[in-house]
Design a protein around this motif. Structure first.
Motif, short mmCIF file in Angstrom:
data_model
loop_
_atom_site.label_atom_id
_atom_site.label_comp_id
_atom_site.label_asym_id
_atom_site.label_seq_id
_atom_site.Cartn_x
_atom_site.Cartn_y
_atom_site.Cartn_z
N GLY A 2 0.82 -1.20 0.00
CA GLY A 2 0.00 0.00 0.00
C GLY A 2 0.85 1.25 0.00
N GLY A 3 0.21 2.40 -0.18
CA GLY A 3 0.93 3.65 -0.18
C GLY A 3 0.09 4.76 -0.74
N SER A 4 0.73 5.88 -1.03
CA SER A 4 0.06 7.04 -1.58
C SER A 4 0.46 7.20 -3.04
CB SER A 4 0.45 8.29 -0.80
OG SER A 4 0.00 8.21 0.54
N VAL A 5 -0.53 7.47 -3.87
CA VAL A 5 -0.29 7.60 -5.30
C VAL A 5 -1.26 8.63 -5.88
CG1 VAL A 5 -1.87 5.72 -5.88
CG2 VAL A 5 0.04 6.25 -7.42
N GLN A 6 -0.88 9.23 -6.97
CA GLN A 6 -1.77 10.17 -7.64
C GLN A 6 -2.76 9.42 -8.51
OE1 GLN A 6 0.69 13.13 -9.63
NE2 GLN A 6 0.49 14.49 -7.87
N ALA A 7 -3.88 10.06 -8.77
CA ALA A 7 -4.89 9.47 -9.64
C ALA A 7 -4.27 9.08 -10.98
CB ALA A 7 -6.04 10.46 -9.86
N GLY A 8 -4.64 7.90 -11.45
CA GLY A 8 -4.08 7.38 -12.68
C GLY A 8 -2.88 6.47 -12.47
N GLY A 9 -2.37 6.47 -11.25
CA GLY A 9 -1.21 5.66 -10.94
C GLY A 9 -1.56 4.21 -10.66
N SER A 10 -0.52 3.44 -10.29
CA SER A 10 -0.68 2.00 -10.05
C SER A 10 -0.03 1.61 -8.74
CB SER A 10 -0.05 1.20 -11.19
OG SER A 10 -0.67 1.46 -12.42
N GLY B 60 -6.16 -10.45 7.08
CA GLY B 60 -4.92 -9.75 7.37
C GLY B 60 -5.21 -8.47 8.14
N GLN B 61 -4.14 -7.75 8.44
CA GLN B 61 -4.28 -6.54 9.25
C GLN B 61 -4.59 -5.31 8.40
OE1 GLN B 61 -1.44 -7.65 8.18
NE2 GLN B 61 -0.39 -5.82 7.44
N GLY B 62 -4.44 -5.43 7.10
CA GLY B 62 -4.76 -4.35 6.19
C GLY B 62 -3.55 -3.53 5.77
N THR B 63 -3.67 -2.93 4.60
CA THR B 63 -2.65 -2.01 4.10
C THR B 63 -3.38 -0.81 3.48
OG1 THR B 63 -0.66 -1.80 2.71
CG2 THR B 63 -2.45 -3.16 1.83
N GLN B 64 -2.91 0.39 3.81
CA GLN B 64 -3.61 1.61 3.41
C GLN B 64 -3.24 2.01 1.98
OE1 GLN B 64 -5.96 3.46 5.10
NE2 GLN B 64 -6.12 4.74 3.26
N VAL B 65 -4.26 2.33 1.21
CA VAL B 65 -4.07 2.88 -0.14
C VAL B 65 -4.74 4.25 -0.17
CG1 VAL B 65 -4.69 2.65 -2.56
CG2 VAL B 65 -3.98 0.63 -1.26
N THR B 66 -3.96 5.26 -0.55
CA THR B 66 -4.46 6.62 -0.64
C THR B 66 -4.20 7.16 -2.04
OG1 THR B 66 -4.01 6.98 1.72
CG2 THR B 66 -4.37 8.93 0.34
N VAL B 67 -5.26 7.59 -2.71
CA VAL B 67 -5.14 8.10 -4.06
C VAL B 67 -5.56 9.57 -4.05
CG1 VAL B 67 -5.80 7.81 -6.47
CG2 VAL B 67 -5.72 5.82 -4.94
N SER B 68 -4.66 10.43 -4.47
CA SER B 68 -4.93 11.87 -4.49
C SER B 68 -5.27 12.33 -5.90
CB SER B 68 -3.74 12.65 -3.95
OG SER B 68 -2.59 12.36 -4.71
N SER B 69 -6.10 13.35 -5.98
CA SER B 69 -6.53 13.85 -7.29
C SER B 69 -5.59 14.91 -7.81
CB SER B 69 -7.93 14.43 -7.17
OG SER B 69 -7.97 15.44 -6.20
#
Length: 124
Positions: free
Chosen positions: A9-17, A115-124
């Motif tokens: 998981g992690g932080s990514v911009q819209a359109g990313g992978s 599982g304990q989960g993994t955070q995914v954050t997508v910014s516009s």
């Protein structure tokens, strides 16, 4: 004791992978199905993608169809979720789950292990 450990998981911009991984402490071939669920703040946990381990058949929520791909590697006891064309509405905690008994993959309460989960954050 069965353990499922998510990563990727992690932080990514819209359109990313992003590619999520779920490492199981036991042979994944033991399970009838495995799946990825996600939960955004204030919302219920929802099914994203599921795979029937024996047949290899895959299923997706309409919101991610064509963008996400679920896969398994039984040799590595690992489940994956490849997420492309990410959108801000994909932002959530993503959970891996495994089920021993047959049944529809979306039935959240039927899953034996989480599982304990993994955070995914997508910014516009």
């Amino acid at each position: 004791q069965v353990q499922l450990v998510e990563s990727g998981g992690g932080s990514v911009q819209a359109g990313g992978s992003l590619r999520l991984s779920c490492a199981a402490s036991t042979f994944t071939g033991t399970y009838n199905s495995m799946a990825w669920f996600r939960q955004a703040p204030g919302k219920e946990r929802e099914g994203v993608a599921g795979i029937y381990i024996g047949a290899g058949s895959t299923y997706y929520a309409n919101s991610v169809k064509g963008r996400f791909t679920i896969s398994q590697d039984n040799a590595k006891n690992t489940l994956y979720l490849q997420m492309n064309s990410l959108k801000p509405e994909d932002t959530a905690m993503y959970y891996c789950a495994a089920k021993l008994r047959p049944g529809w993959w979306l039935m959240r309460d039927d899953y034996n292990y989480w599982g304990q989960g993994t955070q995914v954050t997508v910014s516009s």
